[in-house]
Design a protein around this motif. Structure first.
Motif, PDB file in Angstrom:
ATOM      1  N   ALA A  43      14.333  17.899   6.168  1.00 61.88           N
ATOM      2  CA  ALA A  43      15.232  17.783   7.321  1.00 61.88           C
ATOM      3  C   ALA A  43      16.663  18.165   6.987  1.00 61.88           C
ATOM      4  O   ALA A  43      17.464  18.413   7.889  1.00 61.88           O
TER       5      ALA A  43
ATOM      6  N   SER B  15      16.538  10.311   9.334  1.00 60.20           N
ATOM      7  CA  SER B  15      16.696  11.752   9.533  1.00 60.20           C
ATOM      8  C   SER B  15      18.116  12.080   9.979  1.00 60.20           C
ATOM      9  O   SER B  15      18.659  11.415  10.868  1.00 60.20           O
TER      10      SER B  15
ATOM     11  N   LEU C 157      11.941  14.042   5.115  1.00 56.37           N
ATOM     12  CA  LEU C 157      13.380  13.806   5.087  1.00 56.37           C
ATOM     13  C   LEU C 157      14.084  14.803   4.181  1.00 56.37           C
ATOM     14  O   LEU C 157      15.200  15.248   4.486  1.00 56.37           O
TER      15      LEU C 157
END
Length: 296
Positions: free
Chosen positions: A253, A286, A250
């Motif tokens: 991301a 995400s 994450l």
């Protein structure tokens, strides 16, 4: 897989974002785009005021309008649209069987809060046999209408999480393909934890952290070596990191165009939908599209 990119279309902002992402992906892969709308008749005690066929006619119109919009935005792309009848998870899983990937929309909750994964998407992700990509709905603009946030940002890197304790060829293949198609960097994240006996009962020896870190990094390097040779044009960065891999994925991301994760295959579709802790965390938080790739 050389099949079409298949998108679940229902007219929602999330589905429209998924259709746009799927059209871009189909153009990158040089394959057709297939739109699928799953319609299921629901019995009710009273006939709806608009008539029994109103819901079906509306669904057919949604599919037609989405097709027209995409043909306008992606001239020359081979687009087909199929109106199918049946339970949506079953229809979508069947449609994804021969697809290069199945693309679904998922409701964004604003900011970096990520996805709201509905029951249809959850069941489909848990049971589909091929890769499935979840695309967030665009954030609303100041007027509360769907914004014009780009569905894709090809220049940003692709991020993939690999669990080296299980076979991961399908996951690696999808991730390397995605990076190669986008001509971008691939960040490979392998999360690991020290053996459970370290620190047990206060008598275990202090972990050999440098040795463990070196061993994990070497294992990742060896895993990636054949893929580097197969995809020499892809710039690959490998990270063996301690701790829960979901947190690292994450974090990565934040400046990625796509996150790729794996999901263990389930032996029976009768099993209640389960996508695993990692997939659950990444899908729900995400900020960018997430590809879930089933593997043995």
């Amino acid at each position: 897989m050389t099949g079409p990119v298949t998108v679940g279309a229902d007219g929602s902002p999330a589905a429209l974002a998924a259709a746009d992402w799927g059209a871009h992906e189909a153009r990158l892969r040089e394959v057709p785009l297939r739109l699928v709308h799953a319609w299921e008749w629901q019995p009710c005690s009273h006939e709806p005021p608009a008539g029994p066929g109103a819901a079906r006619r509306w669904s057919e119109t949604v599919l037609q309008e989405t097709t027209v919009q995409l043909r306008r935005r992606y001239p020359g792309l081979d687009i087909t649209a199929d109106f199918l009848t049946g339970p949506p998870p079953e229809v979508l899983c069947e449609a994804g069987r021969e697809a290069a990937c199945l693309v679904l929309g998922s409701t964004g909750v604003g900011g970096l809060a990520g996805f709201l994964l509905g029951s249809v998407a959850m069941a489909t992700v848990a049971h589909v046999e091929g890769p499935v990509v979840l695309v967030r709905a665009p954030r609303p603009d100041e007027d509360g209408r769907p914004g014009q946030e780009p569905a894709t940002t090809p220049s940003l890197r692709v991020v993939v999480g690999l669990d080296l304790s299980h076979p991961c060829d399908e996951v690696a293949h999808f991730a390397f393909d995605a990076a190669a198609l986008r001509a971008t960097t691939l960040l490979v994240v392998h999360g690991w934890s020290p053996p459970a006996y370290y620190g047990a009962f206060g008598v275990a020896p202090e972990p050999d952290w440098p040795g463990i870190e070196a061993a994990e990094s070497e294992s990742l390097r060896e895993t990636l070596l054949p893929w580097r040779e197969k995809y020499p044009g892809v710039d690959v960065i490998g990270q063996a990191v301690v701790g829960q891999p979901a947190h690292h994925l994450l974090d990565a991301a934040a400046d990625a165009s796509l996150v790729v994760i794996g999901r263990r295959n389930r032996p029976s579709r009768a099993v209640a939908p389960r996508i695993g802790h990692l997939a659950h965390a990444v899908l729900h938080h995400s900020p960018v599209p997430v590809a879930v790739v089933p593997h043995d």
